[in-house]
Write a protein that holds these residues in place. Structure first.
Motif, PDB file in Angstrom:
ATOM      1  N   GLY A 247       0.809  -1.209   0.000  1.00 39.41           N
ATOM      2  CA  GLY A 247       0.000   0.000   0.000  1.00 39.41           C
ATOM      3  C   GLY A 247       0.844   1.262   0.000  1.00 39.41           C
ATOM      4  O   GLY A 247       0.551   2.229  -0.718  1.00 39.41           O
ATOM      5  N   GLU A 248       1.895   1.256   0.799  1.00 33.98           N
ATOM      6  CA  GLU A 248       2.774   2.427   0.867  1.00 33.98           C
ATOM      7  C   GLU A 248       3.503   2.657  -0.459  1.00 33.98           C
ATOM      8  O   GLU A 248       3.643   3.799  -0.919  1.00 33.98           O
ATOM      9  CB  GLU A 248       3.782   2.250   2.009  1.00 33.98           C
ATOM     10  N   LEU A 249       3.961   1.583  -1.073  1.00 30.11           N
ATOM     11  CA  LEU A 249       4.654   1.698  -2.357  1.00 30.11           C
ATOM     12  C   LEU A 249       3.732   2.228  -3.444  1.00 30.11           C
ATOM     13  O   LEU A 249       4.124   3.080  -4.251  1.00 30.11           O
ATOM     14  CB  LEU A 249       5.217   0.334  -2.772  1.00 30.11           C
ATOM     15  N   VAL A 250       2.507   1.739  -3.473  1.00 32.31           N
ATOM     16  CA  VAL A 250       1.566   2.176  -4.499  1.00 32.31           C
ATOM     17  C   VAL A 250       1.229   3.648  -4.331  1.00 32.31           C
ATOM     18  O   VAL A 250       1.099   4.386  -5.316  1.00 32.31           O
ATOM     19  CB  VAL A 250       0.293   1.312  -4.480  1.00 32.31           C
ATOM     20  N   THR A 251       1.098   4.097  -3.089  1.00 32.44           N
ATOM     21  CA  THR A 251       0.837   5.518  -2.862  1.00 32.44           C
ATOM     22  C   THR A 251       1.972   6.366  -3.421  1.00 32.44           C
ATOM     23  O   THR A 251       1.744   7.397  -4.078  1.00 32.44           O
ATOM     24  CB  THR A 251       0.649   5.803  -1.367  1.00 32.44           C
ATOM     25  N   LEU A 252       3.213   5.936  -3.197  1.00 31.14           N
ATOM     26  CA  LEU A 252       4.361   6.673  -3.728  1.00 31.14           C
ATOM     27  C   LEU A 252       4.396   6.629  -5.254  1.00 31.14           C
ATOM     28  O   LEU A 252       4.644   7.649  -5.913  1.00 31.14           O
ATOM     29  CB  LEU A 252       5.654   6.094  -3.153  1.00 31.14           C
ATOM     30  N   LEU A 253       4.131   5.468  -5.835  1.00 29.67           N
ATOM     31  CA  LEU A 253       4.152   5.341  -7.293  1.00 29.67           C
ATOM     32  C   LEU A 253       2.991   6.099  -7.936  1.00 29.67           C
ATOM     33  O   LEU A 253       3.140   6.707  -9.000  1.00 29.67           O
ATOM     34  CB  LEU A 253       4.081   3.864  -7.690  1.00 29.67           C
ATOM     35  N   SER A 254       1.841   6.081  -7.281  1.00 27.46           N
ATOM     36  CA  SER A 254       0.671   6.736  -7.860  1.00 27.46           C
ATOM     37  C   SER A 254       0.806   8.252  -7.838  1.00 27.46           C
ATOM     38  O   SER A 254       0.188   8.952  -8.647  1.00 27.46           O
ATOM     39  CB  SER A 254      -0.604   6.306  -7.133  1.00 27.46           C
TER      40      SER A 254
END
Length: 211
Positions: A33-40
């Motif tokens: 979830g944290e990675l996707v927030t950064l990528l998004s």
């Protein structure tokens, strides 16, 4: 197709923790979830906006808001579901659709077994979520599915990719307007079409169903 590896110390750190074999399912979900927030954050940089007149407690001014039609987020079942919360945290007004696609482990063919999407995606910016871009078959088929429904733009977010998968996408999707945002590009695929060094089966690690 535009390919961007999003380079950031936090992404590199969290991806390293995600790869660790001892990382629990609970921690794996949190890191995803944290990675996707950064990528998004990077993937949404070109999202359509419009100017709007508003009143603050002090005066009237002009601001910016997301333009219509509403962005659509499409996780690829089942592993893409683990990325959904991180994406909607960044764009809470987005609508959510679903595509169920699976790879036949013997033939490597892609099978569509479920879909819940608007019939007409004209003018829509669609964000596709799939943790692993391995052979590229699933993502290529997903992009074709969405553009056949007239999606104006497709942005794909993956945690990891293999060079073979990127090459297949570039070969198969032609001149479709696609952006690909990645946490990292790994060495390649093994004899079973798993990404190396990779992080294993993302679905199993997310939901704790590994044998």
């Amino acid at each position: 197709m535009r390919v961007q590896v999003v380079e950031h110390p936090l992404i590199a750190h969290k991806l390293t923790q995600l790869r660790r074999v001892e990382t629990s399912s609970n921690h794996f979900r949190q890191l995803t979830g944290e990675l996707v927030t950064l990528l998004s954050y990077e993937a949404s940089a070109t999202i359509a906006t419009e100017r709007v007149r508003i009143s603050t407690p002090v005066t009237e001014t002009e601001g910016t808001q997301l333009a219509g039609p509403t962005p659509l987020v499409v996780p690829i079942l089942r592993a893409g579901l683990g990325m959904l919360e991180g994406m909607t945290a960044m764009i809470p007004t987005a609508e959510v659709g679903f595509l169920g696609m699976a790879r036949n482990e013997e033939t490597l063919d892609i099978i569509t077994y479920a879909e819940r999407l608007p019939e007409d995606l004209t003018g829509r910016h669609v964000f596709v979520l799939d943790p692993m871009l391995a052979t590229g078959g699933t993502l290529a088929e997903s992009i074709r599915f969405l553009t056949q429904r007239n999606a104006a733009r497709v942005s794909c977010i993956c945690l990891l990719a293999a060079p073979e998968g990127i090459e297949r996408l570039e070969r198969e999707i032609g001149d479709i307007d696609v952006e690909l945002f990645l946490g990292a590009i790994d060495e390649g695929l093994d004899e079973n079409s798993y990404i190396v060094p990779g992080l294993g089966d993302a679905g199993d690690r997310l939901y704790g169903l590994a044998e």
